[in-house]
Design an enzyme around this catalytic site. Structure first.
Site, mmCIF file in Angstrom:
data_model
loop_
_atom_site.group_PDB
_atom_site.id
_atom_site.type_symbol
_atom_site.label_atom_id
_atom_site.label_comp_id
_atom_site.label_asym_id
_atom_site.label_seq_id
_atom_site.Cartn_x
_atom_site.Cartn_y
_atom_site.Cartn_z
ATOM 1 N N LYS A 22 42.160 48.734 45.612
ATOM 2 C CA LYS A 22 42.635 47.353 45.840
ATOM 3 C C LYS A 22 41.541 46.542 46.509
ATOM 4 O O LYS A 22 41.218 45.435 46.075
ATOM 5 C CB LYS A 22 43.870 47.375 46.744
ATOM 6 N N ASN A 23 40.944 47.102 47.559
ATOM 7 C CA ASN A 23 39.998 46.320 48.358
ATOM 8 C C ASN A 23 38.640 46.174 47.703
ATOM 9 O O ASN A 23 37.819 45.387 48.158
ATOM 10 C CB ASN A 23 39.877 46.916 49.762
ATOM 11 N N CYS A 118 47.848 37.696 60.266
ATOM 12 C CA CYS A 118 48.886 38.513 59.611
ATOM 13 C C CYS A 118 49.455 39.444 60.675
ATOM 14 O O CYS A 118 49.063 39.385 61.835
ATOM 15 C CB CYS A 118 48.291 39.278 58.429
ATOM 16 N N ARG A 123 42.910 37.859 62.615
ATOM 17 C CA ARG A 123 42.096 37.895 61.395
ATOM 18 C C ARG A 123 41.300 36.600 61.172
ATOM 19 O O ARG A 123 41.421 35.933 60.155
ATOM 20 C CB ARG A 123 42.959 38.188 60.167
ATOM 21 N N ASP A 309 42.569 51.731 57.915
ATOM 22 C CA ASP A 309 43.656 51.648 56.929
ATOM 23 C C ASP A 309 44.366 52.980 56.728
ATOM 24 O O ASP A 309 45.346 53.041 55.991
ATOM 25 C CB ASP A 309 43.119 51.153 55.573
ATOM 26 N N ARG A 401 52.031 45.733 47.607
ATOM 27 C CA ARG A 401 50.711 45.068 47.681
ATOM 28 C C ARG A 401 49.588 46.085 47.451
ATOM 29 O O ARG A 401 48.530 45.743 46.980
ATOM 30 C CB ARG A 401 50.528 44.430 49.058
HETATM 31 C C1 EPZ Z 1 39.118 44.387 54.960
HETATM 32 O O1 EPZ Z 1 39.705 43.326 55.677
HETATM 33 C C2 EPZ Z 1 40.254 45.076 54.233
HETATM 34 N N1 EPZ Z 1 40.900 44.140 53.317
HETATM 35 C C3 EPZ Z 1 41.276 45.590 55.246
HETATM 36 O O2 EPZ Z 1 42.285 46.303 54.526
HETATM 37 C C4 EPZ Z 1 40.584 46.563 56.192
HETATM 38 O O3 EPZ Z 1 41.489 47.004 57.170
HETATM 39 C C5 EPZ Z 1 39.398 45.856 56.857
HETATM 40 O O4 EPZ Z 1 38.503 45.338 55.846
HETATM 41 C C6 EPZ Z 1 38.597 46.801 57.753
HETATM 42 O O5 EPZ Z 1 38.123 47.882 56.994
HETATM 43 C C7 EPZ Z 1 40.299 43.859 52.143
HETATM 44 O O6 EPZ Z 1 39.231 44.373 51.836
HETATM 45 C C8 EPZ Z 1 41.007 42.904 51.233
HETATM 46 P P1 EPZ Z 1 37.015 42.754 58.564
HETATM 47 P P2 EPZ Z 1 38.759 42.206 56.374
HETATM 48 O O7 EPZ Z 1 36.448 41.414 58.287
HETATM 49 O O8 EPZ Z 1 37.558 41.978 55.540
HETATM 50 C C9 EPZ Z 1 37.278 40.643 62.801
HETATM 51 C C10 EPZ Z 1 44.445 46.900 53.885
HETATM 52 O O9 EPZ Z 1 45.353 47.489 54.487
HETATM 53 N N2 EPZ Z 1 36.709 39.472 62.103
HETATM 54 O O10 EPZ Z 1 36.153 43.966 58.361
HETATM 55 O O11 EPZ Z 1 39.611 41.051 56.718
HETATM 56 C C11 EPZ Z 1 38.687 40.976 62.305
HETATM 57 O O12 EPZ Z 1 39.644 40.206 63.012
HETATM 58 C C12 EPZ Z 1 43.636 45.831 54.584
HETATM 59 O O13 EPZ Z 1 44.100 47.155 52.691
HETATM 60 C C13 EPZ Z 1 36.316 38.365 62.869
HETATM 61 O O14 EPZ Z 1 36.460 38.346 64.093
HETATM 62 O O15 EPZ Z 1 38.342 42.966 57.699
HETATM 63 C C14 EPZ Z 1 38.802 42.447 62.603
HETATM 64 O O16 EPZ Z 1 39.147 42.616 63.961
HETATM 65 C C15 EPZ Z 1 44.137 45.553 55.977
HETATM 66 N N3 EPZ Z 1 35.788 37.292 62.232
HETATM 67 C C16 EPZ Z 1 37.373 42.969 62.380
HETATM 68 O O17 EPZ Z 1 36.531 41.815 62.432
HETATM 69 C C17 EPZ Z 1 35.599 37.274 60.873
HETATM 70 O O18 EPZ Z 1 35.092 36.265 60.355
HETATM 71 C C18 EPZ Z 1 37.158 43.636 61.027
HETATM 72 O O19 EPZ Z 1 37.632 42.745 60.045
HETATM 73 C C19 EPZ Z 1 35.997 38.394 60.124
HETATM 74 C C20 EPZ Z 1 36.547 39.492 60.756
#
Ligand code: EPZ
Length: 423
Positions: A22-23, A118, A123, A309, A401
């Protein structure tokens, strides 16, 4: 809304096919916006999030058609009619923000609704925006949207150092950089297999990328990208989820298409817990003989660490382990909502901030529970399969999802599970 009813199970036996990630698919699909030629994805998972991303691309005027029962996505963005990603789609799926980089890079402008938070956390997307600004984008945050514009000459390559590892920000920046003038270097980039898959697809489209899978990715911008056909990488999170089914119920399950390199840290923890993980010509086989698994501590980290995850699913296993385990969630601020639901089934869990201390019990007991987010929903199903009696999981729309045909796949290895419409 549907419910899933699970009855406690004996040992499982059989095989589960693992779908495309998915991701990975959610970042590969926006890549179609980078070229006017067709991009085709094979091994695509059949999930509601993929349908939402298809709807978003179509709202921009791109062609996006799913073929072969959803396993092939044929896309083309030859004639875009809009550069606006509306709130009513973005609020359904945060990954919609991944159209921002490609729209800016090829079309010079974009209006993308800011994704809300969410259940698992705020996020924010500030790292996405900072990376694009470093490449020359002018961004104006107004009325809940990012109004973005590239300079007349287009984006320019830049050195982007991420203060924290962000999968999505790395993906947005990587896609934008493929068409930026000059060289872009992404430092402290995410190293997830989904990033590697995106880079391999972009390279098939003519992009010049080096270093994906390491913390530093270098991209030489090109004038244009061409079409390609790309197979979506195996879903390591679905894989890890189903590897836990025999871990919880006993027996032996072969996950077809599974690769140990996608989940080394997770498999290491399964090994420490006393489970046998064997690579086979068709995937990964997990077996648990009699006796309880051992409690092990886990800290979630960016890849190649233990995936956040899989934290909820692993907690379900630790609820039945011999001993006490501490699970530390370092990526998201509110990702223990499955704990009180597991406690309804007799689990002993104490949550303090980012730590959950789990004292294993001999036997979980079935109970009505509620899914709160995608990964929590499946951890409750796993717990129900190992519990005594019946478990009813409500709000299973979360499940759709990220897990295709979950009832069929688990029934295939002997689980007593059915999906009913809530009366
Ligand atoms: C991706 O989300 C995945 N989703 C998530 O999977 C996964 O948990 C996550 O990566 C971590 O591996 C998809 O790929 C669609 P991040 P993403 O940016 O990209 C903070 C699932 O269950 N952050 O790596 O949104 C954020 O708040 C989902 O399939 C900022 O502060 O994750 C988090 O604490 C859930 N500013 C950390 O970084 C930003 O601009 C990591 O988030 C971006 C992120």
């Amino acid at each position: 809304m549907d419910q899933i009813i699970v009855h406690g199970n004996g040992p499982l036996k059989g095989e589960i096919p693992i779908a495309g990630a998915k991701n990975a698919c959610l970042t590969l699909m926006p890549a179609t916006l980078l070229t006017d030629q067709p991009l085709t994805l094979t091994n695509a998972p059949r999930l509601s999030d993929i349908r939402t991303m298809t709807e978003l691309l179509q709202s921009l005027g791109a062609e996006a058609t799913s073929l072969q029962d959803g396993q092939v996505l044929a896309m083309s963005s030859h004639d875009l009619t809009s550069q606006r990603a509306d709130y009513d789609i973005v609020r359904k799926m945060r990954a919609s923000i991944l159209v921002l980089g490609p729209l800016l890079a090829r079309h010079g402008q974009a209006e993308v609704s800011l994704p809300g938070g969410c259940a698992i956390g705020a996020r924010p997307v500030d790292l996405h925006l900072k990376a694009l600004e470093a490449m020359g984008a002018e961004l104006d945050l107004r009325d809940g949207y990012v109004h973005a514009r590239a300079p007349l000459g287009g984006l320019t390559g830049a050195v982007v150092e991420f203060p924290i590892v962000s999968v999505g920000a790395t993906e947005n920046a990587l896609m934008a950089a493929t068409l930026a003038r000059g060289t872009t270097v992404l430092k402290n980039a995410a190293r997830e297999p989904e990033i590697v898959d995106l880079a391999q697809c972009l390279r098939r489209m003519g992009a010049r990328i080096e270093g994906e899978g390491t913390g530093t990715i270098t991209i030489e911008g090109v004038d244009a990208l061409h079409g390609a056909t790309h197979p979506v990488v195996t879903d390591r999170i679905e894989l890890g989820t189903y590897m836990l089914a025999p871990a919880m119920c006993g027996g032996e399950v072969e996950c077809l298409g599974g690769r140990i390199d996608l989940l080394a840290a997770f498999c290491d923890k399964l090994d420490q817990a006393g489970l046998s993980v064997e690579e086979t010509p068709r995937g990964l086989k997990v077996a648990r003989s009699n006796g309880r698994v051992r409690a092990v501590d886990v800290t979630t980290e960016p890849y190649p660490g233990f995936p956040t995850d899989l934290q909820a699913q692993f907690m379900a296993l630790m609820c039945m382990a011999e001993g006490t385990s501490v699970l530390e969630e370092t990526i998201f601020e509110n990702r223990f909502m499955h704990a009180p639901e597991l406690a309804r089934m007799g689990a002993q869990i104490e949550v303090h901030g980012g730590h959950a201390t789990v004292t294993g019990v001999q036997q979980l007991r079935g109970a009505p529970v509620m899914a709160t987010d995608l990964r929590a929903s499946v951890s409750l199903i796993l717990a129900g399969m190992a519990a005594e009696g019946q478990t009813t999981v409500s709000r299973v729309y979360h499940l759709d999802r990220g897990y295709e045909h979950v009832v069929r796949k688990l029934r295939g290895v002997g689980a007593h599970i059915e999906r009913v419409r809530e009366e």
